[in-house]
Design a protein around this motif. Structure first.
Motif, PDB file in Angstrom:
ATOM      1  N   UNK A 108       0.866  -1.178   0.000  1.00 38.75           N
ATOM      2  CA  UNK A 108       0.000   0.000   0.000  1.00 38.75           C
ATOM      3  C   UNK A 108       0.906   1.231   0.000  1.00 38.75           C
ATOM      4  N   UNK A 109       0.344   2.392  -0.258  1.00 35.21           N
ATOM      5  CA  UNK A 109       1.116   3.637  -0.289  1.00 35.21           C
ATOM      6  C   UNK A 109       1.817   3.895   1.044  1.00 35.21           C
ATOM      7  N   UNK A 110       1.221   3.436   2.165  1.00 34.44           N
ATOM      8  CA  UNK A 110       1.838   3.642   3.480  1.00 34.44           C
ATOM      9  C   UNK A 110       2.871   2.566   3.830  1.00 34.44           C
ATOM     10  N   UNK A 111       3.139   1.641   2.884  1.00 34.40           N
ATOM     11  CA  UNK A 111       4.140   0.606   3.106  1.00 34.40           C
ATOM     12  C   UNK A 111       3.585  -0.711   3.617  1.00 34.40           C
ATOM     13  N   UNK A 160       0.018   0.130  -4.481  1.00 36.03           N
ATOM     14  CA  UNK A 160      -1.399   0.197  -4.818  1.00 36.03           C
ATOM     15  C   UNK A 160      -2.153   1.115  -3.868  1.00 36.03           C
ATOM     16  N   UNK A 161      -3.264   1.643  -4.384  1.00 33.36           N
ATOM     17  CA  UNK A 161      -4.194   2.446  -3.599  1.00 33.36           C
ATOM     18  C   UNK A 161      -5.584   1.880  -3.900  1.00 33.36           C
ATOM     19  N   UNK A 162      -5.931   0.750  -3.252  1.00 32.99           N
ATOM     20  CA  UNK A 162      -7.175   0.063  -3.597  1.00 32.99           C
ATOM     21  C   UNK A 162      -8.410   0.736  -3.014  1.00 32.99           C
ATOM     22  N   UNK A 163      -9.535   0.598  -3.703  1.00 30.89           N
ATOM     23  CA  UNK A 163     -10.778   1.102  -3.130  1.00 30.89           C
ATOM     24  C   UNK A 163     -11.180   0.210  -1.950  1.00 30.89           C
ATOM     25  N   UNK A 164     -12.011   0.723  -1.045  1.00 27.46           N
ATOM     26  CA  UNK A 164     -12.439  -0.087   0.101  1.00 27.46           C
ATOM     27  C   UNK A 164     -13.076  -1.399  -0.359  1.00 27.46           C
ATOM     28  N   UNK A 165     -12.699  -2.484   0.323  1.00 28.27           N
ATOM     29  CA  UNK A 165     -13.273  -3.793   0.030  1.00 28.27           C
ATOM     30  C   UNK A 165     -12.494  -4.630  -0.957  1.00 28.27           C
ATOM     31  N   UNK A 166     -11.555  -4.032  -1.702  1.00 30.10           N
ATOM     32  CA  UNK A 166     -10.824  -4.803  -2.710  1.00 30.10           C
ATOM     33  C   UNK A 166      -9.907  -5.843  -2.081  1.00 30.10           C
ATOM     34  N   UNK A 167      -9.167  -5.462  -1.042  1.00 30.25           N
ATOM     35  CA  UNK A 167      -8.245  -6.424  -0.438  1.00 30.25           C
ATOM     36  C   UNK A 167      -8.530  -6.681   1.032  1.00 30.25           C
ATOM     37  N   UNK A 168      -9.614  -6.096   1.560  1.00 30.37           N
ATOM     38  CA  UNK A 168      -9.957  -6.338   2.962  1.00 30.37           C
ATOM     39  C   UNK A 168     -10.221  -7.810   3.190  1.00 30.37           C
ATOM     40  N   UNK A 169      -9.785  -8.305   4.343  1.00 35.83           N
ATOM     41  CA  UNK A 169     -10.039  -9.704   4.675  1.00 35.83           C
ATOM     42  C   UNK A 169     -11.533  -9.921   4.819  1.00 35.83           C
ATOM     43  N   UNK A 170     -11.998 -11.082   4.364  1.00 34.57           N
ATOM     44  CA  UNK A 170     -13.413 -11.406   4.492  1.00 34.57           C
ATOM     45  C   UNK A 170     -13.858 -11.366   5.942  1.00 34.57           C
ATOM     46  N   UNK A 171     -12.977 -11.807   6.830  1.00 31.94           N
ATOM     47  CA  UNK A 171     -13.320 -11.827   8.251  1.00 31.94           C
ATOM     48  C   UNK A 171     -13.549 -10.401   8.748  1.00 31.94           C
ATOM     49  N   UNK A 172     -12.699  -9.461   8.302  1.00 28.97           N
ATOM     50  CA  UNK A 172     -12.861  -8.071   8.716  1.00 28.97           C
ATOM     51  C   UNK A 172     -14.167  -7.512   8.180  1.00 28.97           C
ATOM     52  N   UNK A 173     -14.495  -7.820   6.938  1.00 32.98           N
ATOM     53  CA  UNK A 173     -15.728  -7.332   6.337  1.00 32.98           C
ATOM     54  C   UNK A 173     -16.927  -7.910   7.083  1.00 32.98           C
ATOM     55  N   UNK A 174     -16.879  -9.225   7.329  1.00 36.56           N
ATOM     56  CA  UNK A 174     -17.986  -9.872   8.036  1.00 36.56           C
ATOM     57  C   UNK A 174     -18.143  -9.307   9.442  1.00 36.56           C
ATOM     58  N   UNK A 175     -17.043  -9.098  10.168  1.00 37.35           N
ATOM     59  CA  UNK A 175     -17.156  -8.602  11.541  1.00 37.35           C
ATOM     60  C   UNK A 175     -17.670  -7.166  11.549  1.00 37.35           C
ATOM     61  N   UNK A 176     -17.245  -6.335  10.592  1.00 40.37           N
ATOM     62  CA  UNK A 176     -17.751  -4.967  10.565  1.00 40.37           C
ATOM     63  C   UNK A 176     -19.227  -4.957  10.181  1.00 40.37           C
ATOM     64  N   UNK A 177     -19.649  -5.860   9.295  1.00 43.23           N
ATOM     65  CA  UNK A 177     -21.056  -5.954   8.916  1.00 43.23           C
ATOM     66  C   UNK A 177     -21.883  -6.402  10.123  1.00 43.23           C
ATOM     67  N   UNK A 178     -21.360  -7.386  10.885  1.00 47.41           N
ATOM     68  CA  UNK A 178     -22.050  -7.852  12.084  1.00 47.41           C
ATOM     69  C   UNK A 178     -22.190  -6.713  13.091  1.00 47.41           C
ATOM     70  N   UNK A 179     -21.124  -5.903  13.247  1.00 51.48           N
ATOM     71  CA  UNK A 179     -21.178  -4.770  14.174  1.00 51.48           C
ATOM     72  C   UNK A 179     -22.240  -3.765  13.723  1.00 51.48           C
ATOM     73  N   UNK A 180     -22.288  -3.474  12.418  1.00 50.42           N
ATOM     74  CA  UNK A 180     -23.273  -2.530  11.894  1.00 50.42           C
ATOM     75  C   UNK A 180     -24.685  -3.046  12.109  1.00 50.42           C
ATOM     76  N   UNK A 181     -24.897  -4.349  11.867  1.00 53.13           N
ATOM     77  CA  UNK A 181     -26.223  -4.929  12.064  1.00 53.13           C
ATOM     78  C   UNK A 181     -26.613  -4.879  13.537  1.00 53.13           C
ATOM     79  N   UNK A 182     -25.635  -5.132  14.417  1.00 51.14           N
ATOM     80  CA  UNK A 182     -25.894  -5.079  15.852  1.00 51.14           C
ATOM     81  C   UNK A 182     -26.277  -3.674  16.278  1.00 51.14           C
ATOM     82  N   UNK A 183     -25.558  -2.663  15.778  1.00 43.65           N
ATOM     83  CA  UNK A 183     -25.873  -1.277  16.095  1.00 43.65           C
ATOM     84  C   UNK A 183     -27.259  -0.908  15.575  1.00 43.65           C
ATOM     85  N   UNK A 184     -27.603  -1.384  14.375  1.00 41.39           N
ATOM     86  CA  UNK A 184     -28.910  -1.084  13.808  1.00 41.39           C
ATOM     87  C   UNK A 184     -30.019  -1.704  14.660  1.00 41.39           C
ATOM     88  N   UNK A 185     -29.789  -2.932  15.153  1.00 47.69           N
ATOM     89  CA  UNK A 185     -30.788  -3.593  16.013  1.00 47.69           C
ATOM     90  C   UNK A 185     -30.960  -2.810  17.311  1.00 47.69           C
TER      91      UNK A 185
END
Length: 192
Positions: A108-111, A160-185
């Motif tokens: 990534x650009x930050x190394x 590289x300077x990837x857009x969000x979600x291109x190289x994020x780990x699936x686990x990170x995406x799933x956990x952030x989605x779970x957190x968002x769903x929990x906050x929405x509930x």
């Protein structure tokens, strides 16, 4: 230096023509009539290209000595290998041969380390870097200027300077989605 420049696909018609999956960004140079190519498996070659044409977006080749569908089918899945001078460079400054990009470190650009380029896939719309991550998983990165911001051959890296979600780990995406769903509930429970 030897480079894989194509893979023979199915026979086309009855006169020995085959489809070819192109694995070079210069097919007119590497896969033109008269080109003599080594093969893998070696027992099927070397092969000399007699004619070539594009049909429905696919490269069709006919090799010297292959005159019928049976001979063409016998070549299926054979890799075509060209001899390339390692010092040879593309004409354009911002173009690269596959062998120059293979095994580059991707950061990534930050190394932050992303992985290492293990394959380059040439698709009709764009090229893709297949990058092996340190954990052994793979990620595909489009080789477009907006994402791949720098190729440094001296440092052996691609920045590289990837857009969000291109190289994020699936686990990170799933956990952030779970957190968002929990906050929405929780918000939903509070407003009732």
């Amino acid at each position: 230096m030897q480079l894989v420049v194509g893979r023979i696909g199915r026979a086309h018609g009855i006169k020995g023509e085959v489809t070819v999956e192109v694995r070079t960004d210069e097919p007119e140079l590497r896969l033109g009539p008269g080109a003599r190519l080594a093969t893998d498996p070696a027992s099927t070659g070397p092969l000399t290209i007699e004619t070539g044409r594009v049909h429905s977006g696919r490269l069709m080749l006919r090799f010297e000595g292959v005159r019928d569908r049976t001979g063409a089918e016998a070549l299926r899945n054979t890799l075509l290998i060209a001899e390339v001078d390692p010092e040879e460079l593309p004409e354009e400054e911002d173009e690269f041969y596959d062998h120059q990009l293979m095994d580059l470190d991707v950061v990534m650009a930050d190394g932050t380390e992303v992985g290492r380029i293990t394959e380059i896939s040439h698709l009709p719309s764009q090229d893709l870097f297949i990058v092996e991550r340190p954990d052994g998983s793979e990620v595909m990165i489009p080789f477009v200027e907006e994402i791949v911001t720098e190729i440094d051959l001296e440092e052996q890296k691609a920045v590289i300077d990837p857009p969000p979600g291109l190289i994020d780990d699936r686990a990170e995406i799933a956990s952030s989605r779970d957190e968002e769903e929990g906050e929405a509930r929780e918000e939903g429970d509070g407003s009732a």
